[in-house]
Design a protein around this motif. Sequence first.
Motif, PDB file in Angstrom:
ATOM      1  N   ALA B 130       0.840  -1.199   0.000  1.00 40.92           N
ATOM      2  CA  ALA B 130       0.000   0.000   0.000  1.00 40.92           C
ATOM      3  C   ALA B 130       0.879   1.255   0.000  1.00 40.92           C
ATOM      4  N   PHE B 131       0.290   2.369  -0.457  1.00 41.28           N
ATOM      5  CA  PHE B 131       1.065   3.612  -0.548  1.00 41.28           C
ATOM      6  C   PHE B 131       1.557   4.059   0.823  1.00 41.28           C
ATOM      7  N   GLU B 136       6.125   5.119   4.362  1.00 39.79           N
ATOM      8  CA  GLU B 136       6.766   4.880   5.655  1.00 39.79           C
ATOM      9  C   GLU B 136       8.151   4.262   5.458  1.00 39.79           C
ATOM     10  N   ALA B 137       8.229   3.256   4.568  1.00 39.10           N
ATOM     11  CA  ALA B 137       9.517   2.597   4.321  1.00 39.10           C
ATOM     12  C   ALA B 137      10.509   3.576   3.708  1.00 39.10           C
ATOM     13  N   MET B 167       5.406   4.166  -6.492  1.00 39.15           N
ATOM     14  CA  MET B 167       4.212   5.008  -6.371  1.00 39.15           C
ATOM     15  C   MET B 167       3.559   5.257  -7.723  1.00 39.15           C
ATOM     16  N   GLY B 168       4.154   4.712  -8.810  1.00 37.37           N
ATOM     17  CA  GLY B 168       3.551   4.859 -10.122  1.00 37.37           C
ATOM     18  C   GLY B 168       3.974   6.103 -10.864  1.00 37.37           C
ATOM     19  N   SER B 174       2.368   2.823 -16.110  1.00 35.20           N
ATOM     20  CA  SER B 174       1.241   2.087 -15.542  1.00 35.20           C
ATOM     21  C   SER B 174       1.308   2.124 -14.021  1.00 35.20           C
ATOM     22  N   MET B 175       0.103   2.132 -13.428  1.00 33.84           N
ATOM     23  CA  MET B 175       0.035   2.166 -11.972  1.00 33.84           C
ATOM     24  C   MET B 175       0.470   0.832 -11.374  1.00 33.84           C
ATOM     25  N   PHE B 176      -0.022  -0.275 -11.925  1.00 36.82           N
ATOM     26  CA  PHE B 176       0.331  -1.611 -11.388  1.00 36.82           C
ATOM     27  C   PHE B 176       0.938  -2.470 -12.493  1.00 36.82           C
TER      28      PHE B 176
END
Lengths: 113, 176
Positions: B130-131, B136-137, B167-168, B174-176
């Motif tokens: 997840a974003f 956080e990482a 994060m795209g 492409s996002m994914f």
Amino acid sequence: MAARLLANLLVIGGTVLGRAAVQAYRQAIVNANKTGAAQEAINGIRRASKAMTEQEARQILGISEKSTWEEIVQKYDTMFERNAKNGSFYLQSKVHRAKECLEAVYQKPDVPS
Amino acid sequence: ETDLAPPPTFPFLLSCAARTRIALSTAALFHSGSPRVACLAPTVSVSPESSPLRPRIQLSPVGVDMATPLVAGLSVAAAAMGSRYMLQAWQAFRTRAAMPRVRRFYPGGFEREMTRREAALILGVRERAAFDKIKEAHKRVMVANHPDAGGSHYIASKINEAKDMLMGKGKSGSMF
């Protein structure tokens, strides 16, 4: 009559299976390109013949060509410990490989003397 | 003495001394007033210096003396073996823990063109995280490798590039 019908069924089944296999292969290639596995495989083949360069090692450790071995070791220890605690294992590996590369470079002048 | 005849089981005791001894013992026992002891009189009088109870009494102290040192010795041996085993286990643990770490390091340098997989490895997250986890990482790894705190600009740029890729943003559209 029955033999002819059976033969037709076999031909149709084979055609369907072949088409499905071709589509699956193409889809696999698309997935590999999307996730970067294909590119990584290509780079892996290229990198197998060549290890980390001295320039990249110096960039990773943030040192110049005029740095001494003591400075390199101190920098390596600092970055290694920080990545061990809060960083990632991948970056820790790169720091370790950079030190190995520079260690080989700095030991070369000692061999002939 | 004439009225106290010797028992028929001892015909070989015909000497005057033997008769005197038997008579005295029997008379003493009769005077004590216990008929059972009187029945056992011949056995006691035959060998007064060695009674049947002596061997048993002597064996008891020997057994007691032998048990304590044996138990103590076994305890000491067991403790020593336990300590040795613990020491060997500790050494094996240290040796085993060190080797895989050296062997597991990723080989070579960074990729020529960063891929999504390498970006995930750099930040220590999954490719489809997840974003919030990615941010956080990224913050955590950047703090650990900040150029102003002993890190290097090269690694910092790699970390930022990894975040943009996951994060795209950046090269991959492409996002994914």
